[in-house]
Design a protein around this motif. Structure first.
Motif, PDB file in Angstrom:
ATOM      1  N   VAL A  11       0.850  -1.191   0.000  1.00 18.91           N
ATOM      2  CA  VAL A  11       0.000   0.000   0.000  1.00 18.91           C
ATOM      3  C   VAL A  11       0.885   1.241   0.000  1.00 18.91           C
ATOM      4  O   VAL A  11       1.770   1.393   0.841  1.00 18.91           O
ATOM      5  N   ASN A  12       0.650   2.108  -0.969  1.00 18.52           N
ATOM      6  CA  ASN A  12       1.387   3.366  -1.088  1.00 18.52           C
ATOM      7  C   ASN A  12       0.562   4.490  -0.452  1.00 18.52           C
ATOM      8  O   ASN A  12      -0.650   4.546  -0.636  1.00 18.52           O
ATOM      9  N   TRP A  13       1.224   5.369   0.286  1.00 20.11           N
ATOM     10  CA  TRP A  13       0.530   6.475   0.963  1.00 20.11           C
ATOM     11  C   TRP A  13       0.807   7.783   0.232  1.00 20.11           C
ATOM     12  O   TRP A  13       1.961   8.209   0.142  1.00 20.11           O
ATOM     13  N   ILE A  14      -0.246   8.405  -0.293  1.00 20.50           N
ATOM     14  CA  ILE A  14      -0.113   9.607  -1.102  1.00 20.50           C
ATOM     15  C   ILE A  14      -0.800  10.789  -0.418  1.00 20.50           C
ATOM     16  O   ILE A  14      -1.971  10.709  -0.033  1.00 20.50           O
ATOM     17  N   VAL A  15      -0.052  11.895  -0.285  1.00 24.48           N
ATOM     18  CA  VAL A  15      -0.606  13.134   0.258  1.00 24.48           C
ATOM     19  C   VAL A  15      -0.774  14.127  -0.890  1.00 24.48           C
ATOM     20  O   VAL A  15       0.214  14.501  -1.527  1.00 24.48           O
ATOM     21  N   PRO A  16      -1.992  14.555  -1.192  1.00 23.78           N
ATOM     22  CA  PRO A  16      -2.173  15.593  -2.213  1.00 23.78           C
ATOM     23  C   PRO A  16      -1.697  16.944  -1.674  1.00 23.78           C
ATOM     24  O   PRO A  16      -1.879  17.246  -0.498  1.00 23.78           O
ATOM     25  N   VAL A  17      -1.077  17.738  -2.536  1.00 20.51           N
ATOM     26  CA  VAL A  17      -0.532  19.019  -2.089  1.00 20.51           C
ATOM     27  C   VAL A  17      -1.224  20.170  -2.829  1.00 20.51           C
ATOM     28  O   VAL A  17      -0.638  21.211  -3.079  1.00 20.51           O
ATOM     29  N   ALA A  18      -2.469  19.961  -3.175  1.00 22.93           N
ATOM     30  CA  ALA A  18      -3.215  20.981  -3.922  1.00 22.93           C
ATOM     31  C   ALA A  18      -3.580  22.165  -3.037  1.00 22.93           C
ATOM     32  O   ALA A  18      -3.707  23.300  -3.514  1.00 22.93           O
ATOM     33  N   THR A  19      -3.767  21.915  -1.745  1.00 22.72           N
ATOM     34  CA  THR A  19      -4.144  22.978  -0.821  1.00 22.72           C
ATOM     35  C   THR A  19      -3.112  23.088   0.291  1.00 22.72           C
ATOM     36  O   THR A  19      -2.185  22.294   0.370  1.00 22.72           O
ATOM     37  N   SER A  20      -3.290  24.063   1.175  1.00 25.73           N
ATOM     38  CA  SER A  20      -2.335  24.305   2.254  1.00 25.73           C
ATOM     39  C   SER A  20      -2.363  23.176   3.285  1.00 25.73           C
ATOM     40  O   SER A  20      -3.296  22.370   3.320  1.00 25.73           O
ATOM     41  N   LYS A 121       6.405  15.181  -8.231  1.00 25.60           N
ATOM     42  CA  LYS A 121       5.965  14.213  -7.225  1.00 25.60           C
ATOM     43  C   LYS A 121       7.134  13.937  -6.291  1.00 25.60           C
ATOM     44  O   LYS A 121       8.174  13.439  -6.716  1.00 25.60           O
ATOM     45  N   PHE A 122       6.946  14.287  -5.029  1.00 18.91           N
ATOM     46  CA  PHE A 122       7.997  14.098  -4.032  1.00 18.91           C
ATOM     47  C   PHE A 122       7.767  12.778  -3.300  1.00 18.91           C
ATOM     48  O   PHE A 122       6.626  12.371  -3.069  1.00 18.91           O
ATOM     49  N   SER A 123       8.844  12.123  -2.925  1.00 14.75           N
ATOM     50  CA  SER A 123       8.732  10.807  -2.295  1.00 14.75           C
ATOM     51  C   SER A 123       9.638  10.732  -1.063  1.00 14.75           C
ATOM     52  O   SER A 123      10.830  11.014  -1.140  1.00 14.75           O
ATOM     53  N   HIS A 165       4.378   8.998   1.048  1.00 11.22           N
ATOM     54  CA  HIS A 165       4.940   8.654   2.353  1.00 11.22           C
ATOM     55  C   HIS A 165       5.309   7.175   2.423  1.00 11.22           C
ATOM     56  O   HIS A 165       5.202   6.537   3.468  1.00 11.22           O
ATOM     57  N   GLY A 166       5.756   6.653   1.306  1.00 11.19           N
ATOM     58  CA  GLY A 166       6.292   5.301   1.291  1.00 11.19           C
ATOM     59  C   GLY A 166       5.270   4.223   1.023  1.00 11.19           C
ATOM     60  O   GLY A 166       4.064   4.474   0.925  1.00 11.19           O
ATOM     61  N   THR A 167       5.769   3.000   0.905  1.00 12.33           N
ATOM     62  CA  THR A 167       4.949   1.819   0.646  1.00 12.33           C
ATOM     63  C   THR A 167       5.088   0.863   1.821  1.00 12.33           C
ATOM     64  O   THR A 167       6.202   0.507   2.202  1.00 12.33           O
TER      65      THR A 167
END
Length: 261
Positions: A11-20, A121-123, A165-167
């Motif tokens: 499972v990969n953890w993704i944080v959207p950075v569209a907003t503050s 895309k930052f990892s 945030h990693g897998t």
């Protein structure tokens, strides 16, 4: 009647950075970070440094090794992670240490190793924070949560679209704090793009461990999971932790189905 679940192992953890950050993090955490911001700003500073051999051997890895080996349930052997760190130096993409330091002494308090991939895309590869300093310099929230806010702001200013945030391996047994942390800083669990192994586990198999076991199912068209599951016993999980987990997953729109063992 026994049922079974098809579970993605990675499972990969993704944080959207569209907003503050304050529109991305869990609301109660946002309030705590705001109340703590002045305190941490007065005591800590941060630097972004390109990852090299000296940083690995003399700054990051010694703290990582100490902190990880103090845990009862760490997943990766520290020597294995050390090898992987050195391998990162040979890759085409540069890696960086987003490090935090105690202003009064310059002591390394912890940090985040990360890289920037295509399309902004930052990892995050690894993170570690000194447990003793976290205890000594605590406010309404902890240093590592505040550090995530600082990291988010700096990365967003660099044009980031997402932060990975990693897998992690699933099902997750006995490590509820890990997904809870990632959820609170805006992480959304997603099917790994690189590894697609699926295992079939029955209720009986998921109930074998005496520790709480969490996993995700029902991915949508964008491969994000929409349902979470927790197998647990009353004596194996703190009631307050369970309550918080339910609330955070509800806020994240990944409702939790409870399966009491």
């Amino acid at each position: 009647m026994n049922s079974s679940f098809s579970i993605h192992k990675k499972v990969n953890w993704i944080v959207p950075v569209a907003t503050s950050w304050d529109m991305t993090f869990y609301p109660s955490l946002v309030k705590k970070i705001r109340k703590s911001d002045e305190y941490f700003m007065a005591n800590f500073e941060w630097k972004i440094l390109p990852l090299n051999e000296e940083i690995i051997e003399n700054i990051f890895f010694p703290l990582y090794k100490k902190e990880i080996e103090n845990r009862e349930n760490y997943v990766y052997e520290t020597d294995e992670q050390r090898k992987r760190l050195h391998e990162k130096l040979q890759e085409a993409l540069p890696y960086f240490l987003f490090g935090f330091y105690l202003k009064s002494t310059g002591e390394f308090a912890g940090g985040i190793l990360y890289t920037e991939k295509e399309d902004h895309k930052f990892s995050v590869f690894l993170r570690t924070f000194d447990r003793a300093l976290r205890a000594e310099y605590s406010s309404v929230t902890s240093l590592d949560y505040w550090a995530e806010k600082v990291f988010f702001e700096e990365i967003r200013a660099k044009g980031a679209k997402t932060i990975s945030h990693g897998t992690d391996n699933y099902p997750n047994t006995g490590r509820i704090g890990l997904p809870l942390f990632k959820l609170k800083v805006g992480g959304k669990p997603k099917v790994s793009q690189k590894e697609h192994d699926i295992i079939e586990l029955s209720d009986a198999e998921l109930s074998q461990s005496g520790k709480p076991t969490i996993f995700f199912t029902d991915e949508n068209e964008e491969s994000f999971f929409t349902v979470s599951h927790l197998f647990y016993t009353e004596t194996a999980i703190d009631v307050s932790v369970l309550g918080e987990l339910v609330k955070v997953l509800e806020w994240a729109k990944i409702p939790l189905e409870l399966h009491q063992k």
